[in-house]
Design an enzyme around this catalytic site. Sequence first.
Site, PDB file in Angstrom:
ATOM      1  CG  ASP A   1      24.770   7.015  24.511  1.00 48.43           C
ATOM      2  OD1 ASP A   1      25.802   7.953  24.296  1.00 48.43           O
ATOM      3  OD2 ASP A   1      24.110   7.383  25.363  1.00 48.43           O
TER       4      ASP A   1
ATOM      5  CB  CYS B   1      -1.027  -0.045   1.241  1.00 50.51           C
ATOM      6  SG  CYS B   1      -2.196  -1.223   1.452  1.00 50.51           S
TER       7      CYS B   1
END
Length: 722
Positions: free
Chosen positions: A444, A38
């Site tokens: 991190d 879609c």
Amino acid sequence: MALTYEAARTDLGAFLSRREDGRSSLDLLVPDARCAGCMAKIEREMQALPGVAAARLNLTQKRLTVEFRAGAGDAGGVVDTLARLGYPATPYDPGQAREAHDREGRQLILAMAVAGFGVMNTMMFSVPIWAGLFGQELGPATRVLMMWFSGIVGAPCALYAGMPFFRSAWRSLKARRANMDVPISIGVILTLAISFSETVLGGRDAYFDAAVSLLFLLLIGRWLEHRLRARASSAAADLLALQAPTATLIGAGDVLTATPVDKVQPGDLLLVRPGDRLPVDGEIVSGASELDNSLLTGETAPVAVAAGQACRAGALNLSGALRLRASARSEDSALAAIARLVEMGAQSKSKYVRLADKAAAIYVPVVHTVALLTFAGGWALGLGPREALIRAVAVLIVTCPCALGLAVPAVQITASARLFRRGVLVKSGAALERLADVDHVIFDKTGVLTLGRPRLRDTAAAAIAMAAPLARASRHPLAHALAEAAGDGPLAEDVTEHPGEGVEGVVDGRRCRLGKAAFLGVQSHAAETELWFGFDNDIRIRFAFVDPMRADVAQTVAALRARGLSAEILSGDLPGPVERAAAAAGVARWRAGCTPADKAAIVDELTRQGRKVLMVGDGLNDAGALAKAHAAMAPGTALEASQNAADLVFSGESLMTVVDAVDVARSARARAMENFGLAALYNLIAAPAAMVGLVNPFVAAIAMSGSSLVVTLNALRTGARR
């Protein structure tokens, strides 16, 4: 009240967002967009329209953003084109989008309940008919009566429960395409029609139970898919919610006025009180304070600011009042830029085409062709139209995509459950597919390799007790850590905050200070976070703080390396702490002082090089990289927006859960490929059997359910510890 299509068509010009450069954009709600197919079709058709510069569809939000070139902006043409494609749209409204999503969930639950009721009650009348298979034949009149009862209960339940599939198939056919709901709908409707024909004509078999059982199984999968989409909330919205909703505007004569943050313009003078977040990016005109940038950089140490320095929206003002000259609108702030990075990353991830979708693209035309050939061939070979049609319906049912549709979701559900028991929450089924492919991990530092909580280094209890009353009176994060180490106790008197410097007060009748070294007249060149305490003209005590590393960091990095994954560290912190963390973790490659844009750009560059990146981060400065990475994980202590940008969230202090997640994801990929093989083998055997008449619709429904059971049992092997 929801805006109707006709009203939207006439008023759409009012919903265009116009910019200073003449360009404009339009946000639309497209509730019927369901899959990657879609999205690809809608974006392709939109970008082909005259005047359209770009089109992006967010499947999670069902939000289509169409950007027009300067001077263009035919909003009505966009809506008309969507309607022609079978996707009616209205101007985007978050409340309406949530309402549509909730309404879809309620409809699926109700349809599933009706189907379950139909299965149980239709079986009451089908079982006596089946008894004839074991020599306990019913009389003709009783048999027909049971068939009528089965139809009276089963047919209405099947028609109601099948509405989600019927509507989807009808929209697909109107747009001249066929999705997986088309053969399902045709099979159910033909099964009901043949069953009624057999009942009216006094035939031997009716298959009402097969039709409603098929729908019940399919609705379970459809509802699980709906729940997975419900968990994928918008991280960008959570980020923007961190901005202050209002700003205090300083007008002529220093008159203060509260104004919505989206009304603030560059050049406006604002007052930011202690405890408030900065509403927009700007430059400090007067005042001094300390800013908590942990939401933006992930680093816990406050930053001293004074007149002439630039600061960013979302930072928390800790101690002193600031006059701020706005340098950007709220929608152009650093926080909004991070939100856009997250949204772009989320949309690019939604373009991931799953293996089941690829198989479905082949499945639909092949099954229709085989069923049609079965009917035509049977009739041509001398079968009556009734027998030929029964064989064709049996082909449609026996090749129903249940096993194919469950091949991946069953594995995802099993893998998600196993990871949940190990402390990892999987927010998206597709996340496991992506996680299985990763070959490089970015960590991190603060909050990931470390615990993200400043802790006082070993200090004499007597020194802590002396400073604790003044620490309890301060809002500074390091003072909080000191007060926490001391526990409950008395509070200092006559306390005064010195913005950007520290706090002063009276303890046991003596004046004392707690803060920076210079605030106490001490020269310090320490490379680690510290506070100083001392009484007037008396001793000076230094308190050092550290952010402890997770205990299993080195073990985790080694385990990832053993699985063929490389690792690096990206941090917004200073080089010294990052280098020490990298050495402790055994990571050779690290970078310090990274901004949110830097981290996102590094992920983009690695992706262009063909790397499949797993980003593990917890701060707002990680959100853009989390969204852009091939897969993303965040600790449970992370900022909510970072958790929403991630695919998986892990709890506890152990980093080895990252390794567990990779192992389970790779196991899930293997089980999914096995399930595809089992589903293909089943269809290769069952389809020819149905074509030659060895399988009727009832046996086809049983075989279809059996194939679904096989792939489900195989899925249970996913991630099992050996």
